[in-house]
Design a protein around this motif. Structure first.
Motif, PDB file in Angstrom:
ATOM      1  N   ILE A  15      -0.113   9.782 -10.323  1.00  0.00           N
ATOM      2  CA  ILE A  15      -1.491   9.334 -10.228  1.00  0.00           C
ATOM      3  C   ILE A  15      -2.084   8.744 -11.495  1.00  0.00           C
ATOM      4  N   GLY A  16      -2.726   7.742 -11.452  1.00  0.00           N
ATOM      5  CA  GLY A  16      -3.103   6.881 -12.413  1.00  0.00           C
ATOM      6  C   GLY A  16      -4.214   6.052 -12.092  1.00  0.00           C
ATOM      7  N   GLY A  17      -4.849   5.186 -12.771  1.00  0.00           N
ATOM      8  CA  GLY A  17      -6.043   4.519 -12.515  1.00  0.00           C
ATOM      9  C   GLY A  17      -7.269   5.362 -13.068  1.00  0.00           C
ATOM     10  N   ALA A  18      -8.281   5.093 -12.343  1.00  0.00           N
ATOM     11  CA  ALA A  18      -9.695   5.732 -12.657  1.00  0.00           C
ATOM     12  C   ALA A  18      -9.523   7.015 -12.147  1.00  0.00           C
ATOM     13  N   PRO A  19     -10.395   8.185 -12.899  1.00  0.00           N
ATOM     14  CA  PRO A  19     -10.248   9.604 -12.544  1.00  0.00           C
ATOM     15  C   PRO A  19     -11.011   9.501 -11.134  1.00  0.00           C
ATOM     16  N   ALA A  20     -10.532  10.554 -10.423  1.00  0.00           N
ATOM     17  CA  ALA A  20     -11.293  10.522  -9.195  1.00  0.00           C
ATOM     18  C   ALA A  20     -12.591  10.907  -9.109  1.00  0.00           C
ATOM     19  N   LYS A  50      -9.427  -1.461 -10.641  1.00  0.00           N
ATOM     20  CA  LYS A  50      -9.640  -0.800 -11.925  1.00  0.00           C
ATOM     21  C   LYS A  50     -10.503   0.282 -11.503  1.00  0.00           C
ATOM     22  N   GLU A  51     -11.349   0.488 -10.646  1.00  0.00           N
ATOM     23  CA  GLU A  51     -12.156   1.400 -10.201  1.00  0.00           C
ATOM     24  C   GLU A  51     -11.708   2.299  -9.379  1.00  0.00           C
ATOM     25  N   MET A  52     -10.199   2.223  -9.098  1.00  0.00           N
ATOM     26  CA  MET A  52      -9.537   3.183  -8.010  1.00  0.00           C
ATOM     27  C   MET A  52      -8.699   4.266  -8.610  1.00  0.00           C
ATOM     28  N   THR A  53      -8.725   5.164  -7.883  1.00  0.00           N
ATOM     29  CA  THR A  53      -7.514   6.181  -8.408  1.00  0.00           C
ATOM     30  C   THR A  53      -6.130   5.721  -7.425  1.00  0.00           C
ATOM     31  N   ILE A  54      -5.085   5.664  -8.386  1.00  0.00           N
ATOM     32  CA  ILE A  54      -3.830   5.410  -7.651  1.00  0.00           C
ATOM     33  C   ILE A  54      -2.929   6.581  -7.514  1.00  0.00           C
ATOM     34  N   TYR A  55      -2.530   6.688  -6.326  1.00  0.00           N
ATOM     35  CA  TYR A  55      -1.521   7.798  -6.119  1.00  0.00           C
ATOM     36  C   TYR A  55      -0.262   6.905  -5.502  1.00  0.00           C
ATOM     37  N   ALA A  56       0.990   7.069  -6.303  1.00  0.00           N
ATOM     38  CA  ALA A  56       2.338   6.805  -5.943  1.00  0.00           C
ATOM     39  C   ALA A  56       3.242   7.529  -5.825  1.00  0.00           C
ATOM     40  N   PRO A  57       3.618   8.068  -4.591  1.00  0.00           N
ATOM     41  CA  PRO A  57       4.669   9.177  -4.261  1.00  0.00           C
ATOM     42  C   PRO A  57       6.055   8.268  -4.696  1.00  0.00           C
ATOM     43  N   GLN A  58       6.979   9.312  -5.021  1.00  0.00           N
ATOM     44  CA  GLN A  58       8.323   8.852  -5.111  1.00  0.00           C
ATOM     45  C   GLN A  58       9.090   9.391  -4.150  1.00  0.00           C
ATOM     46  N   ALA A  59       9.981   8.349  -3.647  1.00  0.00           N
ATOM     47  CA  ALA A  59      11.008   8.633  -2.478  1.00  0.00           C
ATOM     48  C   ALA A  59      12.219   9.396  -3.157  1.00  0.00           C
ATOM     49  N   THR A  60      12.697  10.289  -2.427  1.00  0.00           N
ATOM     50  CA  THR A  60      13.999  11.148  -2.919  1.00  0.00           C
ATOM     51  C   THR A  60      15.135  10.034  -2.820  1.00  0.00           C
ATOM     52  N   ASN A  61      15.760   9.802  -3.981  1.00  0.00           N
ATOM     53  CA  ASN A  61      17.162   8.898  -3.890  1.00  0.00           C
ATOM     54  C   ASN A  61      16.415   7.306  -3.970  1.00  0.00           C
ATOM     55  N   SER A  62      15.387   7.182  -4.242  1.00  0.00           N
ATOM     56  CA  SER A  62      14.461   5.820  -4.307  1.00  0.00           C
ATOM     57  C   SER A  62      14.285   5.141  -3.164  1.00  0.00           C
ATOM     58  N   SER A  63      14.836   5.893  -1.814  1.00  0.00           N
ATOM     59  CA  SER A  63      14.917   5.309  -0.645  1.00  0.00           C
ATOM     60  C   SER A  63      14.112   6.134   0.371  1.00  0.00           C
TER      61      SER A  63
END
Length: 207
Positions: free
Chosen positions: A10-15, A45-58
């Motif tokens: 989770i990154g970007g702007a605080p929710a 810049k004014e969004m909260t970023i949610y980036a899930p990670q795949a198991t085994n990068s796939s």
């Protein structure tokens, strides 16, 4: 075969201060941190970023054009994980029309598959080189109404992984569900995200 565990960067702007939520899905062999870097090139810049990670990068083991059962249970697990990320964004007080999606390649296919199975008025979506998933498209999977949600789909012609015919078929289905789709096909473009595609995403979706 594998299932996905909930690993979400989770990154970007605080929710509490953000104007929107962006769920970003990486490609095969890539990572959530790659998508965080991509977010830096978008008007987020004014969004909260949610980036899930795949198991085994796939997100799933075979081509998105393989019979769906060959990509199970990974595919269903990936869809379920996105559901969990959406639930987190909703819990962070973002309404659906403030939730955006973006993905590249395998992540673009998954983006389109998820939003079309759960169509409603989202903030917008970008699929950098992707199409709906399956050897044959199963229209029974798709329901809802996008209510004018802006969707940008870009691809190369030819692309080594994503045939233009499947992209065009996907566009038609989303348009039939009232998505406002912009399609851009680049002749001879390698399997990557170009600067021009970033510009288009900022013009059509992240405005």
């Amino acid at each position: 075969m594998y299932t996905h565990h909930q690993q979400i960067s989770i990154g970007g702007a605080p929710a509490a201060n953000a104007k929107g939520a962006l769920i970003m899905l990486h490609g095969r062999g890539a990572s959530a941190s790659d998508m965080m870097q991509l977010a830096g090139q978008l008007n987020t810049k004014e969004m909260t970023i949610y980036a899930p990670q795949a198991t085994n990068s796939s997100w799933y083991p075979y081509s998105f054009l393989a019979p769906v059962q060959e990509n199970e249970p990974a595919l269903s697990s990936a869809i379920a994980l996105i559901d969990e990320v959406v639930a987190k964004a909703l819990a962070d007080d973002f309404t659906a029309d403030k939730i955006y999606f973006a993905g590249f390649s395998q992540g673009a296919c998954l983006t389109l598959e998820y939003i079309t199975r759960n169509a409603k008025q989202y903030g917008g979506a970008v699929a950098f080189t992707g199409g709906l998933i399956g050897e044959e498209i199963n229209l029974g999977n798709y329901k809802g109404d996008f209510a004018g949600t802006p969707v940008l789909i870009t691809t190369g012609d030819p692309d080594p992984h994503v045939p233009v015919s499947r992209v065009e078929e996907s566009v038609a289905i989303l348009q039939g569900m009232n998505a406002d789709v912009t399609l851009k096909v680049y002749k001879g473009r390698p399997h990557t995200i170009t600067h021009n595609e970033i510009v288009l995403a900022n013009q059509h979706v992240f405005v």
